[in-house]
Design a protein around this motif. Sequence first.
Motif, PDB file in Angstrom:
ATOM      1  N   UNK A 355       0.786  -1.199  -0.047  1.00  0.00           N
ATOM      2  CA  UNK A 355       0.066  -0.054   0.023  1.00  0.00           C
ATOM      3  C   UNK A 355       0.823   1.190  -0.049  1.00  0.00           C
ATOM      4  N   UNK A 356       1.761   1.252   0.830  1.00  0.00           N
ATOM      5  CA  UNK A 356       2.631   2.667   0.932  1.00  0.00           C
ATOM      6  C   UNK A 356       3.506   2.705  -0.268  1.00  0.00           C
ATOM      7  N   UNK A 357       3.753   1.574  -1.067  1.00  0.00           N
ATOM      8  CA  UNK A 357       4.626   1.827  -2.245  1.00  0.00           C
ATOM      9  C   UNK A 357       3.740   2.158  -3.402  1.00  0.00           C
ATOM     10  N   UNK A 358       2.456   1.737  -3.575  1.00  0.00           N
ATOM     11  CA  UNK A 358       1.445   2.035  -4.390  1.00  0.00           C
ATOM     12  C   UNK A 358       1.175   3.534  -4.265  1.00  0.00           C
ATOM     13  N   UNK A 361       4.010   6.001  -5.319  1.00  0.00           N
ATOM     14  CA  UNK A 361       4.104   6.034  -6.798  1.00  0.00           C
ATOM     15  C   UNK A 361       3.121   7.366  -7.387  1.00  0.00           C
ATOM     16  N   UNK A 362       1.955   7.533  -6.622  1.00  0.00           N
ATOM     17  CA  UNK A 362       0.929   8.293  -7.133  1.00  0.00           C
ATOM     18  C   UNK A 362       1.498   9.951  -6.846  1.00  0.00           C
ATOM     19  N   UNK A 363       2.557  10.239  -6.345  1.00  0.00           N
ATOM     20  CA  UNK A 363       3.191  11.479  -6.221  1.00  0.00           C
ATOM     21  C   UNK A 363       3.730  11.817  -7.551  1.00  0.00           C
ATOM     22  N   UNK A 364       3.746  10.783  -8.494  1.00  0.00           N
ATOM     23  CA  UNK A 364       4.203  11.070  -9.926  1.00  0.00           C
ATOM     24  C   UNK A 364       2.982  11.702 -10.672  1.00  0.00           C
ATOM     25  N   UNK A 365       1.915  11.848 -10.311  1.00  0.00           N
ATOM     26  CA  UNK A 365       0.683  11.994 -11.465  1.00  0.00           C
ATOM     27  C   UNK A 365       0.994  13.453 -11.763  1.00  0.00           C
ATOM     28  N   UNK A 366       0.672  13.329 -13.051  1.00  0.00           N
ATOM     29  CA  UNK A 366       0.473  14.870 -13.799  1.00  0.00           C
ATOM     30  C   UNK A 366      -0.621  15.654 -14.025  1.00  0.00           C
ATOM     31  N   UNK A 367      -0.558  16.629 -14.780  1.00  0.00           N
ATOM     32  CA  UNK A 367      -1.724  17.522 -14.841  1.00  0.00           C
ATOM     33  C   UNK A 367      -2.361  17.476 -16.132  1.00  0.00           C
ATOM     34  N   UNK A 374      -1.255   5.673 -14.230  1.00  0.00           N
ATOM     35  CA  UNK A 374      -0.585   5.648 -13.195  1.00  0.00           C
ATOM     36  C   UNK A 374      -1.738   5.509 -11.888  1.00  0.00           C
ATOM     37  N   UNK A 375      -2.789   6.488 -11.908  1.00  0.00           N
ATOM     38  CA  UNK A 375      -3.681   6.309 -11.134  1.00  0.00           C
ATOM     39  C   UNK A 375      -4.360   5.117 -10.946  1.00  0.00           C
ATOM     40  N   UNK A 376      -4.864   4.385 -12.220  1.00  0.00           N
ATOM     41  CA  UNK A 376      -5.439   3.292 -12.020  1.00  0.00           C
ATOM     42  C   UNK A 376      -4.533   1.907 -11.466  1.00  0.00           C
ATOM     43  N   UNK A 377      -3.231   1.924 -11.961  1.00  0.00           N
ATOM     44  CA  UNK A 377      -2.447   0.991 -11.243  1.00  0.00           C
ATOM     45  C   UNK A 377      -2.149   1.125  -9.881  1.00  0.00           C
ATOM     46  N   UNK A 378      -1.976   2.308  -9.479  1.00  0.00           N
ATOM     47  CA  UNK A 378      -1.699   2.660  -8.135  1.00  0.00           C
ATOM     48  C   UNK A 378      -2.681   2.396  -7.130  1.00  0.00           C
ATOM     49  N   UNK A 379      -3.973   2.693  -7.610  1.00  0.00           N
ATOM     50  CA  UNK A 379      -5.220   2.526  -6.766  1.00  0.00           C
ATOM     51  C   UNK A 379      -5.511   0.932  -6.773  1.00  0.00           C
ATOM     52  N   UNK A 380      -5.243   0.299  -7.624  1.00  0.00           N
ATOM     53  CA  UNK A 380      -5.550  -1.195  -7.937  1.00  0.00           C
ATOM     54  C   UNK A 380      -4.532  -1.757  -6.769  1.00  0.00           C
ATOM     55  N   UNK A 381      -3.137  -1.630  -7.126  1.00  0.00           N
ATOM     56  CA  UNK A 381      -2.116  -2.185  -6.041  1.00  0.00           C
ATOM     57  C   UNK A 381      -2.420  -1.774  -4.588  1.00  0.00           C
ATOM     58  N   UNK A 451       0.238  15.943  -0.043  1.00  0.00           N
ATOM     59  CA  UNK A 451      -0.784  15.060   0.900  1.00  0.00           C
ATOM     60  C   UNK A 451      -0.497  13.491   0.798  1.00  0.00           C
ATOM     61  N   UNK A 452      -0.317  13.262  -0.541  1.00  0.00           N
ATOM     62  CA  UNK A 452      -0.247  11.734  -0.895  1.00  0.00           C
ATOM     63  C   UNK A 452       1.029  11.294  -0.360  1.00  0.00           C
ATOM     64  N   UNK A 453       1.941  12.154  -0.513  1.00  0.00           N
ATOM     65  CA  UNK A 453       3.440  11.635   0.223  1.00  0.00           C
ATOM     66  C   UNK A 453       3.246  11.536   1.830  1.00  0.00           C
ATOM     67  N   UNK A 454       2.363  12.418   2.286  1.00  0.00           N
ATOM     68  CA  UNK A 454       2.142  12.037   3.811  1.00  0.00           C
ATOM     69  C   UNK A 454       1.425  10.798   4.189  1.00  0.00           C
TER      70      UNK A 454
END
Length: 482
Positions: A355-358, A361-367, A374-381, A451-454
């Motif tokens: 969970x923490x790794x996934x 990874x979402x801190x890499x999301x773009x605009x 990335x959002x879909x893979x991160x939330x799935x894992x 906030x995602x990093x926290x």
Amino acid sequence: MTATDTAQVTPGDDAPPTRLTPRLKLVLVILLAAQFMLAVDFSILNVALPVIGEGLGFELSGLQWIATSFALCAAGFTLIFGRIADLFGRRRLFLGGLAVLGAASLLGGLATSPELLIMARVFQGLATAAVTPAGLSLLTTSFPQGPLREKALGLNGALMSAGFTTGAVLGGILTDLLSWRWAFFINVPVALLVLVAAVVVIKESRPDQRPKLDLPGAVSVTLGLLAVVFGLTQAGEHGWVSPAALLSLAAGVLLLLVFYAVEHKAKAPLVPIGVLSRRTVAWGNIAGLIAFLTETSLVFLMTLYLQEVLGFSPLAAGLSFGVLGIGTVVGGTIAPRVIGRLGTRATLILGGVVQSGATAALTGLGDDRSWMWLLLIGTLLGGIGNMLVIVGFMVTATTGLPDHEQGLATGLATMTQQVGITMGTPIMSAVATAAITGAGAAGVLGGLKVAIAVNAAIVLAGTLAATLFLRKPAPATTPAST
């Protein structure tokens, strides 16, 4: 196990079952249906809040009370109802709570004023506080400690988490196609169906001897939890330095300290200090608190990302969380096997690492929308990892306790769940708001990344705590179930 408890599982048998009998399958379906419905209720109104406000004439500042009134009662009264289930009958409280939930949902759907709607949400919250620990204690006493109980808790956790996602999607669909009122009405036939089935299938479960209810302990812990939850909601709305938030949180902490002191002297304590001192109960609940706090608040952060940064509609944003729902179902399905192979402690650690790794990874999301992969893979894992933690927490926090304390154990676990869900969003909202440095989507994205990093750091801290303090894994089975 008491004679009464044994009777509900396998009447007339001396040994607990080692496989799912047809009756146990029915019991499992009924209890899981109730828990799923309660989980849906947590999120089904989120998308519909603006529409409800326009329809009933809510002031903008009053909209938050639609969620707050529910959360206050669901979190504040769950521990006392868990103990009441032990003392006066789990089935009785389960059935009564379902009846109240159905009536409150009907009232909410027919509400013509803000006052009536808030009243309906209060009674929905009270019903949730009664049905959830009663249902979980019926689940843990119906299935012997070991693989069967782990499987049942795994399915329960998967459906519960999937219910949060389903609620967001279903709320958007019902509001768009029919009316926000159907977010309430849909509960009525489901509650009625579960109620009728439970009357026929589920037998009463309670201790042979009924100790006296610890009234001072019940009052102090209930008021303390109410104050803490209210303070958290005020912090999310007005900031952590607002007088209402600080005073409420301080009062809540003081009342909980009073509760702890009362329990030391009570002849029949609401929560025996010996139970709280059990490492599995204490650290299992801490792990569960972090799991619920982080994943539910991550959904809030991702909702802001999808709508404020990528420009998705509320319905499209809700549908995007279907992948997270799949992850939670997968995690809940495989969790019993992972626990059977690795043990509960290792499962908690593995789930926390995933969970923490996934999440990190979402801190890499773009605009732009090209980052949806990335959002879909991160939330799935992340959903899979989170569910491993949640099932591990439920097994850990209810293992090694006699059946007459299962309502207490599940009440504590349910309180952990409700408080985690309630406090996660205001904490992450405050972090994100404080970190926003500019206007527009870019400024919002910067605050969300902090906030995602926290969020990821909190998960990692909980994983380290489980590694350090759950050194001895909870026993997975009893001699009767091996």
